[in-house]
Write a protein that holds these residues in place. Sequence first.
Motif, short mmCIF file in Angstrom:
data_model
loop_
_atom_site.label_atom_id
_atom_site.label_comp_id
_atom_site.label_asym_id
_atom_site.label_seq_id
_atom_site.Cartn_x
_atom_site.Cartn_y
_atom_site.Cartn_z
N SER A 78 51.18 39.49 33.16
CA SER A 78 50.08 38.92 33.96
C SER A 78 50.47 38.66 35.41
O SER A 78 49.60 38.63 36.28
CB SER A 78 49.58 37.62 33.33
OG SER A 78 50.56 36.61 33.36
N ARG A 81 49.55 42.08 36.57
CA ARG A 81 48.20 42.45 36.11
C ARG A 81 47.11 41.64 36.80
O ARG A 81 46.05 42.18 37.16
CB ARG A 81 48.12 42.23 34.59
CG ARG A 81 46.77 42.61 33.96
CD ARG A 81 46.73 42.14 32.51
NE ARG A 81 46.71 40.69 32.40
CZ ARG A 81 47.15 40.02 31.34
NH1 ARG A 81 47.68 40.65 30.33
NH2 ARG A 81 47.07 38.69 31.31
N ASP A 82 47.35 40.35 37.01
CA ASP A 82 46.33 39.47 37.56
C ASP A 82 46.40 39.32 39.07
O ASP A 82 45.59 38.60 39.66
CB ASP A 82 46.41 38.09 36.90
CG ASP A 82 46.13 38.14 35.40
OD1 ASP A 82 45.53 39.13 34.95
OD2 ASP A 82 46.54 37.21 34.68
N PHE A 103 49.42 48.03 31.70
CA PHE A 103 48.96 46.68 31.39
C PHE A 103 48.38 46.64 29.98
O PHE A 103 47.81 47.61 29.50
CB PHE A 103 47.87 46.23 32.37
CG PHE A 103 48.29 46.23 33.80
CD1 PHE A 103 49.45 45.59 34.21
CD2 PHE A 103 47.52 46.86 34.77
CE1 PHE A 103 49.83 45.57 35.53
CE2 PHE A 103 47.90 46.86 36.10
CZ PHE A 103 49.06 46.22 36.48
N LEU A 104 48.50 45.48 29.36
CA LEU A 104 47.79 45.18 28.13
C LEU A 104 46.84 44.02 28.42
O LEU A 104 47.15 43.14 29.22
CB LEU A 104 48.75 44.78 27.02
CG LEU A 104 49.73 45.85 26.54
CD1 LEU A 104 50.75 45.23 25.58
CD2 LEU A 104 49.00 46.99 25.86
N SER A 105 45.71 44.01 27.77
CA SER A 105 44.81 42.87 27.93
C SER A 105 45.43 41.63 27.31
O SER A 105 46.35 41.72 26.48
CB SER A 105 43.47 43.17 27.25
OG SER A 105 43.63 43.19 25.84
N GLY A 106 44.91 40.47 27.71
CA GLY A 106 45.40 39.23 27.12
C GLY A 106 45.29 39.19 25.61
O GLY A 106 46.27 38.87 24.91
N ALA A 108 45.21 41.69 23.58
CA ALA A 108 46.16 42.64 23.01
C ALA A 108 47.57 42.06 22.99
O ALA A 108 48.31 42.22 22.01
CB ALA A 108 46.14 43.94 23.81
N GLU A 109 47.96 41.36 24.06
CA GLU A 109 49.26 40.68 24.08
C GLU A 109 49.33 39.62 22.98
O GLU A 109 50.36 39.46 22.32
CB GLU A 109 49.52 40.06 25.44
CG GLU A 109 49.80 41.06 26.55
CD GLU A 109 50.30 40.39 27.81
OE1 GLU A 109 50.44 39.15 27.83
OE2 GLU A 109 50.55 41.11 28.79
N THR A 137 48.69 33.16 31.85
CA THR A 137 47.72 32.93 30.78
C THR A 137 48.41 32.34 29.55
O THR A 137 49.64 32.35 29.44
CB THR A 137 47.02 34.25 30.38
OG1 THR A 137 48.02 35.22 30.02
CG2 THR A 137 46.17 34.78 31.51
N GLU A 139 48.22 32.95 25.42
CA GLU A 139 47.70 33.81 24.37
C GLU A 139 47.72 33.07 23.04
O GLU A 139 48.72 32.41 22.70
CB GLU A 139 48.52 35.10 24.27
CG GLU A 139 48.05 36.21 25.19
CD GLU A 139 48.17 35.87 26.67
OE1 GLU A 139 47.11 35.78 27.33
OE2 GLU A 139 49.28 35.67 27.15
N SER A 153 42.81 35.00 25.01
CA SER A 153 43.65 34.75 26.18
C SER A 153 42.95 33.73 27.06
O SER A 153 41.76 33.89 27.37
CB SER A 153 43.88 36.06 26.96
OG SER A 153 44.70 35.84 28.08
#
Length: 305
Positions: A78, A81-82, A103-106, A108-109, A137, A139, A153
């Motif tokens: 992140s 990513r963010d 990147f992986l989404s929140g 997905a993490e 973030t 998770e 997330s």
Amino acid sequence: MGVLDVGSFSARLVVVPVAGSPREPVLNHQTRLRLDRELDDRGRLTDRGVAAVTTAVAAGMSTAYRHGVHGVYPLATSSIRDAANSADVVRHVAGETGVELRFLSGPAEAGLAYLAARRWYGANAGPLLVLDIGGGTVELAAGCGERATFARSLPLGARSMTRDWLPSERVSTKQVKALRTHALDVVTTTLGAAGVDDPRVVGCSKVLQQLARLAGARPGKCRELRLDDLRAWIPRLAALPPSKRAELPGISRSRAHQALAGAIVAEALLTVAGGKVAICPWSTRDGLLLTLQDKAKAAAADRAA
């Protein structure tokens, strides 16, 4: 196969054989980063930060190539990513190194952290609720089987909460109370939808590991963090500047400035989740390694069929 995990504080390469375990990597390389210091007022990663990421990616991948490893997943978390200029960062790194960060989404993490915890504790561990406090973030994931049936997330990361709620070295009681209220509201609303009964609560993050050590757990042992122990430390952390927090057990110098925010978010999570959390040494990176191994094994089985 391997993962190059690029986060706020390091770019870490971990390589395991297809039939091996993340417990026993055959290659482990780390380049230190301080991306938490490299975000400007617009939320953009500075030129110095981009250069540091580029150098770290080049170092990690060249280490992999020297050891004959080519199947490396370049994961950016992140902190990149963010960032407001994340696309520019990816383009720059790719142009300089030939490596395109992914990147992986929140959620997905969160699902990968759950998989890591499930494999660590085993199929017979019963329902799990997995908590992962990152820099940007938080998770959350829960389920009863191999895969999570709930994954969320939340924008409650220790770095983000420090920046938005506790920006100065000296914090007031009012600031601490405000963040406590905010974190508890967000966590209560979210975990109400987890849908698992009486889960084992598991923590998969460096933040929770350091807080468990602070609260009295012995290093290198099976650790647990309890709400009462954590809660007693929050006013003590609030009274100290980051330089003094770094002298406490378990609190690293690089994470000392965000230790208070991390403790407040952890307090909210434990308040809602039942009062204690077991600390798991595996996290999202290990879940990704396990997933890559599963895919490689399935592909090999298909070829053999």
